[in-house]
Enzyme design. Structure first.
Site, short mmCIF file in Angstrom:
data_model
loop_
_atom_site.label_atom_id
_atom_site.label_comp_id
_atom_site.label_asym_id
_atom_site.label_seq_id
_atom_site.Cartn_x
_atom_site.Cartn_y
_atom_site.Cartn_z
N GLU A 196 0.86 -1.19 0.00
CA GLU A 196 0.00 0.00 0.00
C GLU A 196 0.89 1.24 0.00
OE1 GLU A 196 -3.41 0.79 -0.24
OE2 GLU A 196 -2.46 2.76 -0.19
N ASP B 65 -7.98 1.58 -7.86
CA ASP B 65 -8.44 2.91 -8.32
C ASP B 65 -8.65 2.85 -9.83
OD1 ASP B 65 -8.17 4.12 -5.76
OD2 ASP B 65 -6.00 4.14 -6.05
N THR C 56 -13.56 -7.06 1.29
CA THR C 56 -12.68 -5.91 1.57
C THR C 56 -13.52 -4.73 2.07
OG1 THR C 56 -12.77 -4.66 -0.51
CG2 THR C 56 -11.41 -6.65 -0.51
N GLU D 217 -15.46 -3.32 -0.79
CA GLU D 217 -16.47 -4.29 -1.19
C GLU D 217 -17.69 -4.21 -0.28
OE1 GLU D 217 -14.71 -8.12 -1.44
OE2 GLU D 217 -16.32 -8.92 -2.66
C1 LIG Z 1 -9.88 2.06 -3.77
S1 LIG Z 1 -8.67 1.56 -2.63
C2 LIG Z 1 -9.10 -0.14 -2.30
C3 LIG Z 1 -8.52 -0.63 -1.01
C4 LIG Z 1 -8.78 -2.12 -0.68
N1 LIG Z 1 -8.13 -2.99 -1.65
C5 LIG Z 1 -10.24 -2.43 -0.62
O1 LIG Z 1 -10.74 -3.16 -1.48
O2 LIG Z 1 -10.91 -1.97 0.32
C6 LIG Z 1 -7.24 1.41 -3.67
C7 LIG Z 1 -5.94 1.43 -2.88
O3 LIG Z 1 -4.88 1.15 -3.77
C8 LIG Z 1 -3.76 1.93 -3.39
N2 LIG Z 1 -2.86 2.02 -4.56
C9 LIG Z 1 -3.17 2.53 -5.77
N3 LIG Z 1 -2.12 2.47 -6.59
C10 LIG Z 1 -1.11 1.88 -5.88
C11 LIG Z 1 0.24 1.56 -6.17
N4 LIG Z 1 0.77 1.84 -7.37
N5 LIG Z 1 0.99 0.98 -5.22
C12 LIG Z 1 0.46 0.72 -3.99
N6 LIG Z 1 -0.81 1.01 -3.64
C13 LIG Z 1 -1.59 1.59 -4.58
C14 LIG Z 1 -4.37 3.26 -2.98
O4 LIG Z 1 -3.51 4.02 -2.16
C15 LIG Z 1 -5.64 2.80 -2.26
O5 LIG Z 1 -5.42 2.64 -0.87
#
Ligand SMILES: C[S@@+](CC[C@H](N)C(=O)[O-])C[C@H]1O[C@@H](n2cnc3c(N)ncnc32)[C@H](O)[C@@H]1O
Length: 207
Positions: free
Chosen positions: A65, A113, A186, A189
């Protein structure tokens, strides 16, 4: 998400976070004392990766993360340092510097994202820039498992993985319409499954 003032110090003190992942390249299996290694990229506040590690203790689980506050919140959920759970605080764009070729069994992408604008599409975790790195670090029979509520991101990912060395082996257009006790829900989710379908796919490296 809101920036937490205590996050930086908490991360620095945590025994579950790996500050220098490059040093473990090629050694994750012996470090975690597990043959199978799962990595969740973009693990957010950690419910999935920590929950799955408890459900499947025979495997090693690594959360990745890049958001400092999300990272600290997830580390706070790891109640005791488990041998099979570690965390990398960093940006997965350099994931091939942390893992050796063929080192990972499964990469999980949960509610990544969507970066809906074309000019930011390279940041999508299912963009070919990332997929080429996944191909290297996954074992020969390695898998990508993805869940999302975002239909456009899902369609985009189907095409990107197909065009870049992966074969779709499972697809579900309404994953939570049936009970799946084998797969942890998650944070995102739990919010989105009430609002519409959860899409889920699994790809294998093409032979
Ligand atoms: C929309 S959240 C989803 C979090 C979790 N997986 C969930 O389903 O509840 C997307 C997460 O991906 C992380 N993220 C996006 N691009 C990333 C990268 N290149 N490396 C590490 N983390 C990343 C963001 O910081 C964010 O916390």
């Amino acid at each position: 998400m809101r920036r937490l003032k205590w996050a930086k110090e908490y991360i620095e003190k945590s025994e579950d976070v790996i500050m220098n992942p490059n040093e473990y390249k090629g050694k994750w299996s012996s470090f975690l004392n597990r043959e199978r290694i799962h990595v969740e990229i973009g693990s957010g506040k950690g419910d999935y990766w920590i929950g799955m590690a408890a459900l499947y203790p025979e495997s090693g689980w690594i959360g990745v993360e890049k958001n400092e506050s999300a990272c600290a919140l997830s580390l706070r959920k790891v109640e005791e340092t488990r041998e099979n759970v570690k965390f990398i605080y960093g940006d997965a764009s350099v994931i091939d510097e942390w893992f050796a070729d063929g080192e990972i069994d499964v990469i999980h992408l949960n509610f990544s994202d969507p970066w809906p604008k074309r000019r930011t599409s390279k940041r999508r975790l299912s963009n070919e820039r990332f997929i080429k790195k996944y191909l290297d670090i996954l074992k020969e029979d390695g898998e990508i498992r993805m869940k999302t509520d975002n239909r456009k991101l899902f369609e985009y990912s189907i095409i990107e993985f197909q065009n870049n060395g992966f074969e779709l082996i499972e697809i579900d257009l309404d994953f939570r319409s049936e009970q799946h006790d084998e797969d942890v829900i998650t944070e995102y989710e739990s919010k989105f499954m009430e609002l519409g379908p959860i899409y889920r796919a699994i790809w294998k490296r093409r032979a």
